[in-house]
Enzyme design. Structure first.
Site, PDB file in Angstrom:
ATOM      1  CE  LYS A   1       4.474  12.113  -1.397  1.00 19.15           C
ATOM      2  NZ  LYS A   1       4.992  10.765  -1.296  1.00 19.15           N
TER       3      LYS A   1
ATOM      4  N   GLY B   1       0.801  -1.229   0.000  1.00 16.64           N
ATOM      5  CA  GLY B   1       0.000   0.000   0.000  1.00 16.64           C
ATOM      6  C   GLY B   1       0.828   1.270   0.000  1.00 16.64           C
TER       7      GLY B   1
HETATM    8  N1  LIG Z   1      -0.791   5.068  -0.286  1.00 15.04           N
HETATM    9  C1  LIG Z   1      -0.262   5.997   0.455  1.00 15.04           C
HETATM   10  O1  LIG Z   1       0.611   5.723   1.286  1.00 15.04           O
HETATM   11  C2  LIG Z   1      -0.659   7.411   0.285  1.00 15.04           C
HETATM   12  C3  LIG Z   1      -1.623   7.790  -0.611  1.00 15.04           C
HETATM   13  N2  LIG Z   1      -1.967   9.102  -0.753  1.00 15.04           N
HETATM   14  C4  LIG Z   1      -3.002   9.475  -1.703  1.00 15.04           C
HETATM   15  O2  LIG Z   1      -4.231   8.887  -1.382  1.00 15.04           O
HETATM   16  C5  LIG Z   1      -5.087   8.905  -2.520  1.00 15.04           C
HETATM   17  C6  LIG Z   1      -5.847   7.587  -2.611  1.00 15.04           C
HETATM   18  O3  LIG Z   1      -4.975   6.544  -2.854  1.00 15.04           O
HETATM   19  P1  LIG Z   1      -5.467   5.033  -2.833  1.00 15.04           P
HETATM   20  O4  LIG Z   1      -6.476   4.859  -1.773  1.00 15.04           O
HETATM   21  O5  LIG Z   1      -4.263   4.209  -2.806  1.00 15.04           O
HETATM   22  O6  LIG Z   1      -6.185   4.908  -4.243  1.00 15.04           O
HETATM   23  P2  LIG Z   1      -7.179   3.738  -4.702  1.00 15.04           P
HETATM   24  O7  LIG Z   1      -7.020   3.633  -6.177  1.00 15.04           O
HETATM   25  O8  LIG Z   1      -7.027   2.540  -3.875  1.00 15.04           O
HETATM   26  O9  LIG Z   1      -8.606   4.351  -4.376  1.00 15.04           O
HETATM   27  C7  LIG Z   1      -9.120   5.463  -5.038  1.00 15.04           C
HETATM   28  C8  LIG Z   1     -10.615   5.474  -4.817  1.00 15.04           C
HETATM   29  O10 LIG Z   1     -11.129   6.628  -5.404  1.00 15.04           O
HETATM   30  C9  LIG Z   1     -12.216   6.286  -6.248  1.00 15.04           C
HETATM   31  N3  LIG Z   1     -12.281   7.285  -7.294  1.00 15.04           N
HETATM   32  C10 LIG Z   1     -11.337   7.662  -8.156  1.00 15.04           C
HETATM   33  N4  LIG Z   1     -11.787   8.639  -8.958  1.00 15.04           N
HETATM   34  C11 LIG Z   1     -13.053   8.886  -8.592  1.00 15.04           C
HETATM   35  C12 LIG Z   1     -14.062   9.757  -9.041  1.00 15.04           C
HETATM   36  N5  LIG Z   1     -13.847  10.615 -10.036  1.00 15.04           N
HETATM   37  N6  LIG Z   1     -15.258   9.735  -8.448  1.00 15.04           N
HETATM   38  C13 LIG Z   1     -15.506   8.882  -7.436  1.00 15.04           C
HETATM   39  N7  LIG Z   1     -14.585   8.028  -6.959  1.00 15.04           N
HETATM   40  C14 LIG Z   1     -13.371   8.032  -7.530  1.00 15.04           C
HETATM   41  C15 LIG Z   1     -11.905   4.909  -6.721  1.00 15.04           C
HETATM   42  O11 LIG Z   1     -13.080   4.237  -7.158  1.00 15.04           O
HETATM   43  P3  LIG Z   1     -13.053   2.746  -7.755  1.00 15.04           P
HETATM   44  O12 LIG Z   1     -12.838   1.853  -6.583  1.00 15.04           O
HETATM   45  O13 LIG Z   1     -14.410   2.610  -8.348  1.00 15.04           O
HETATM   46  O14 LIG Z   1     -11.930   2.738  -8.730  1.00 15.04           O
HETATM   47  C16 LIG Z   1     -11.347   4.301  -5.452  1.00 15.04           C
HETATM   48  O15 LIG Z   1     -12.388   3.907  -4.597  1.00 15.04           O
HETATM   49  C17 LIG Z   1      -4.181   9.217  -3.691  1.00 15.04           C
HETATM   50  O16 LIG Z   1      -4.375  10.563  -4.087  1.00 15.04           O
HETATM   51  C18 LIG Z   1      -2.762   9.059  -3.115  1.00 15.04           C
HETATM   52  O17 LIG Z   1      -1.813   9.887  -3.727  1.00 15.04           O
HETATM   53  C19 LIG Z   1      -1.401  10.074  -0.007  1.00 15.04           C
HETATM   54  C20 LIG Z   1      -0.458   9.760   0.939  1.00 15.04           C
HETATM   55  C21 LIG Z   1       0.007   8.413   1.138  1.00 15.04           C
HETATM   56  N1  LIG Z   2       3.045   6.720  -3.075  1.00 17.25           N
HETATM   57  C1  LIG Z   2       3.471   7.615  -2.087  1.00 17.25           C
HETATM   58  C2  LIG Z   2       2.508   7.588  -0.959  1.00 17.25           C
HETATM   59  C3  LIG Z   2       2.541   8.833  -0.180  1.00 17.25           C
HETATM   60  O1  LIG Z   2       2.278   9.928  -0.631  1.00 17.25           O
HETATM   61  C4  LIG Z   2       4.815   7.216  -1.564  1.00 17.25           C
HETATM   62  O2  LIG Z   2       5.275   6.152  -1.926  1.00 17.25           O
HETATM   63  O3  LIG Z   2       5.427   7.989  -0.843  1.00 17.25           O
END
Ligand SMILES: NC(=O)C1=CN([C@@H]2O[C@H](COP(=O)(O)OP(=O)(O)OC[C@H]3O[C@@H](n4cnc5c(N)ncnc54)[C@H](OP(=O)(O)O)[C@@H]3O)[C@@H](O)[C@H]2O)C=CC1
Ligand SMILES: N[C@@H](CC=O)C(=O)O
Ligand code: NA
Length: 818
Positions: A683, A665
């Site tokens: 960032k 993740g």
């Molecule tokens: N992973 C990490 O450690 C970190 C992540 N982030 C940020 O967190 C955010 C989410 O990441 P993550 O959870 O891994 O992403 P995922 O792809 O797992 O989840 C994204 C979700 O958003 C939904 N989605 C996307 N576009 C739309 C839209 N236009 N309308 C409605 N729903 C939408 C998707 O729907 P569906 O399931 O139908 O595709 C899905 O449920 C990202 O911006 C990432 O940069 C920030 C810091 C750290």
């Molecule tokens: N994909 C990013 C998640 C945090 O923003 C990372 O690897 O640092």
């Protein structure tokens, strides 16, 4: 002596009358002498008015309506009087209906319904209910007597609202009660003139009857039995968290009722209050509940205010003009003109410049008020001293009421602050010099939101709600929902906070439910009950719902979602997001989001944009606010790349480590965002902007590490295949570093207004050498942290740490909203 009064719903059905009887039996068993006043059965008075109007209109169907009313009374007799005793009561009821039918026949002949006749027709409601209940009591062996209040309460001949002659009335009551020891069952609401013509006592009439009798007899107390749990802190149909006020002063009750609280009508209780008789408001449908005590002075209070009430629909009249300044008598003429035309004024406010006076009235009087004032001030208007008279509609008034305001400062500050933070515009305001109430006029569309928000801040020992609208139910959104689920009990019990998930969506389905989507079955509910996703519709609906304390949580990586942030912040809805897209767009967009949030008094929070849950943005904002200057930032900002370079080595395939990072993740939904350096680029761009360097994305130098074939792969799967092909490329990079006993680190630097990112090797002396897992490390050199930089280090990616960072942002909004 105690006087009890039962309202229309309390005597409205067989079951409720059973409860009334048991309340009376309990009181009789206690030994204190009681008298009891009854309203008409619920709905009967309105029905009688309707029937009277039908008869006057020559509509013969009134007879059928009358039959229904009669049958309701028969049904009570059948349900509550033993069969052997029923016939005499049936006969008595029939006799009363014969009389009523005669009157209605007369009305239908002469086709006229005077106020006097209407009073007579209405009087049948109380006469019937009281007769029936007296007979029920008698059939149970209770010494009860029917008392027609027309024999004891005398008024003048003002029909619809007779003026009581207390001298005669008090004497008659004393004489009447002295003659008998039986339980007197008194008809509420009705009275008569000295000549014996039937009159009524107007709004709150049965309460008035009880109060008049209690005052005349010097009773110890009055119990008003109604269908709600006493007087509430707010209308429970509008504010779900409203609760019963245990003790309220008479003046407070008066204020609340002036502004719409309808449980009791205190002016009608004036005779009892003048004699300092304690009043209890109790619930026939919740007999054991304590209800509300209304007394001269309320007991100690837990809150700065006692209650909130509102008038849903008012019109605001504004009269202004330079000719009003310093001219004596303008307001005198204004209010006299209104009063001469029977237009009652609910609230008045005048600016100290005397340039304008505004007041609110019932909207049905608005047109007439305008005509009356245009006539009164015709000369001033023609001379231009007074501008034309403006009327604004679709407004509501909210009044916060409480004697406690006199002692505590900051009540109005708190009121206006919570309205401001919820984007509610105050159109006019007034505070009585008694400091018993502060009233605000707001748009009607904001009423429910305002009531709930105000209730939340003033009655804080009650649970407050934050309404969350979460877009994205993937890794971060899903983890956040699980964390909310696990914390629900703790937050409710320890923080008195309810995180209400009012909207939830992914790319397929969306569901909005102001009552909340429970976090234990959110996915099923959205998938089962949701409709096809449309972000514009989601945002639109959210704005229309206009819930207080709303927060939009964007847990997507959608690049187009930013356009809605502006709309939401503009509608005074806070935004929380881990999505870096908004803050890494154009600099002007970044500035404009910050500005809108500031102007609207709401929050735009994005701590997880950099270093996931690590406190990086908050630290920078704290240092900036306190005047520190940033000289240099050096940082490892990718959890994914950190993990890769901490775990890649001889015998391990590069593509497999990337797969592991994704499975854990750490990566973006598309890992090429991490490996291309784009994520780190966003960032460092955000950090630069936060420390006051207005960079654009294309000004950042990124030395790519991915070979072109990987970078340009059309899909994520294809990208992994290309990575496998390029394994040697990464293996040799790693080998070179190891040969120097160094480690590969993807380092972002901001110095002298320039940002760059490059893959470097660092030796064991370098502070970035010893990292593990998905660690990020950020070193800030500032004027205050010059000799030794301020360093923040720890896991900088992953679902749990990121979701908890988003959670912390949500919590900080809840503290801000108070
Ligand atoms: N992973 C990490 O450690 C970190 C992540 N982030 C940020 O967190 C955010 C989410 O990441 P993550 O959870 O891994 O992403 P995922 O792809 O797992 O989840 C994204 C979700 O958003 C939904 N989605 C996307 N576009 C739309 C839209 N236009 N309308 C409605 N729903 C939408 C998707 O729907 P569906 O399931 O139908 O595709 C899905 O449920 C990202 O911006 C990432 O940069 C920030 C810091 C750290
Ligand atoms: N994909 C990013 C998640 C945090 O923003 C990372 O690897 O640092
Ligand atoms: Na962070």
């Amino acid at each position: 002596m105690k006087v009890l009064k039962f309202g229309g719903t309390s005597v409205g059905s067989v079951d409720s009358i059973k409860t009334v009887i048991s309340i009376l039996e309990k009181n009789l068993a206690e030994g204190e002498r009681i008298a009891v006043v009854f309203s008409a059965m619920g709905g009967v008075t309105n029905r009688l008015i309707e029937i009277g109007k039908m008869a006057a209109a020559g509509n013969p169907e009134y007879m059928e309506f009358l039959k229904v009313v009669e049958e309701r009374h028969f049904a009570v007799v059948r349900g509550l009087i033993p069969v052997k005793n029923q016939s005499s009561t049936f006969a008595a009821i029939r006799g009363i209906f014969n009389e009523l039918e005669d009157i209605l026949r007369g009305v239908s002949w002469i086709k006229e319904l005077s106020e006097r006749t209407l009073d007579l027709i209405m009087s049948f409601g109380e006469r019937l209910s009281t007769l029936v209940i007296t007979e029920i009591l008698k059939s149970k062996g209770i010494a009860a007597e029917f008392c027609d209040a027309r024999q004891i309460i005398h008024t003048n001949a003002t029909y619809g609202m007779g003026d009581v002659n207390f001298e005669i009335t008090n004497r008659q009551i004393l004489e009447y009660f002295a003659k008998t020891s039986a339980l007197q069952c008194v008809t509420g609401f009705i009275a008569s003139t000295a000549e014996g013509v039937t009159t009524t006592l107007g709004r709150g009439g049965s309460d008035y009857t009880a109060s008049i009798i209690a005052a005349a007899l010097d009773a110890n107390s009055i119990e008003i039995w109604t269908d709600v749990d006493g007087m509430m802190t707010a209308d429970p149909r509008k504010v779900a968290n409203a609760f019963t006020i245990p003790s309220i002063s008479y003046s407070e009750a008066m204020e609340l009722s002036h502004f719409g609280a309808k449980v009791i009508y205190p002016p009608s209780l004036q005779p009892a209050f003048a004699k300092n008789i304690t009043l209890k408001v109790l619930n026939t449908f919740n007999v054991d509940f304590e209800g509300t005590y209304v007394q001269k002075a309320a007991n100690g209070k837990d809150y700065a205010i006692t209650g909130i009430s509102s008038i849903d629909e008012i019109a605001l009249v504004n009269i202004q003009g330079s000719g009003m300044i310093g001219v004596a008598g303008i307001s005198g003429r204004l209010f006299t003109a209104l009063s001469n035309n029977a237009i009652s004024v609910i609230l008045i406010s005048q600016a100290s410049s005397e340039h304008s006076i505004c007041f609110s009235i019932d909207p049905k009087n608005a047109q007439r008020a305008s005509e009356v004032l245009e006539k009164e001030f015709a000369t001033e208007i023609s001379l231009g001293y007074i501008d034309s008279i403006a009327i604004e509609k679709s407004l509501s008034i909210i009044a916060i009421v409480g004697e406690g305001m006199k002692k505590s400062t900051g009540v109005s500050g708190k009121l206006f602050s919570v309205l401001g933070k919820n984007g509610i515009n105050v159109v006019a305001t007034a505070q009585g010099s008694s400091e018993l109430n502060i009233s605000v006029v707001i748009a009607k569309s904001d009423l429910s939101k305002a009531l709930n928000a105000i209730h939340g801040v003033f009655f804080q020992s009650e649970t407050r709600s934050l309404n969350l609208f979460i877009v994205g139910m993937g890794l971060i959104g899903g983890t956040l929902l699980n964390q909310i689920k696990n914390q629900t009990k703790y937050l409710r019990e320890e923080k008195l906070l309810n995180l209400n998930i009012a909207g939830l969506t992914n790319t397929k389905k969306m569901l909005l439910d102001p009552d909340g989507i429970q976090p234990d079955n959110w996915r099923d509910r959205v998938m089962d009950e949701g409709v096809k996703t449309s972000l514009p519709a989601f945002v639109q609906r959210m704005i229309e719902l206009n819930l207080p304390n709303s927060v939009f949580v964007d847990c997507t990586s959608d690049k187009d979602i930013v356009q809605y942030y502006h709309m939401l912040l503009d509608a005074s809805i806070s935004v929380v997001t881990p999505n870096k897209v908004a803050n890494s767009g154009t600099y002007s967009e970044y500035v404009s989001l910050q500005r809108t949030a500031l102007q609207r008094g709401v929050k735009f929070l994005y701590e997880t944009n950099v270093g996931a849950g690590l406190p990086i943005i908050n630290t920078i904002q704290g240092l900036m606010a306190s005047g520190d200057k940033f000289l240099k930032i050096e940082a490892i900002l990718s959890g994914t790349l950190s993990y890769i370079f901490n775990n890649f080595g001889p015998g391990i395939r590069f593509a497999d480590v990337v797969r592991e990072a994704k499975a854990k993740g750490f990566t973006e939904p598309d890992p090429r965002e991490d490996l291309s350096g784009a994520d780190v680029g966003r960032k460092i761009l955000i950090l630069a902007r936060e420390v006051g360097v207005p960079l654009e994305a294309d000004e950042i130098t990124i030395k790519a590490i991915l070979p072109g074939n990987c970078l340009n792969a059309p899909t994520v799967d294809a990208f992994f295949q290309e990575l496998e092909i390029s394994d040697n490329f990464f293996a040799s990079m790693q080998a070179e570093a190891e040969a120097k006993q160094e480690k590969l680190r993807f380092i972002a630097t901001l110095e002298n207004g320039k940002a760059s990112i490059a893959l470097k090797t660092v030796d064991a002396q370098h502070p970035f050498y010893t990292l593990s897992g998905s660690d990020n490390i950020i070193s800030f050199t500032t004027e205050r942290y010059k000799d030794r930089p301020l360093v923040i280090k720890g896991p900088g990616a992953g679902a749990e740490v990121t979701a908890s960072g988003v959670f912390a942002d949500i919590m900080s909004i809840s503290s801000y909203l108070g």
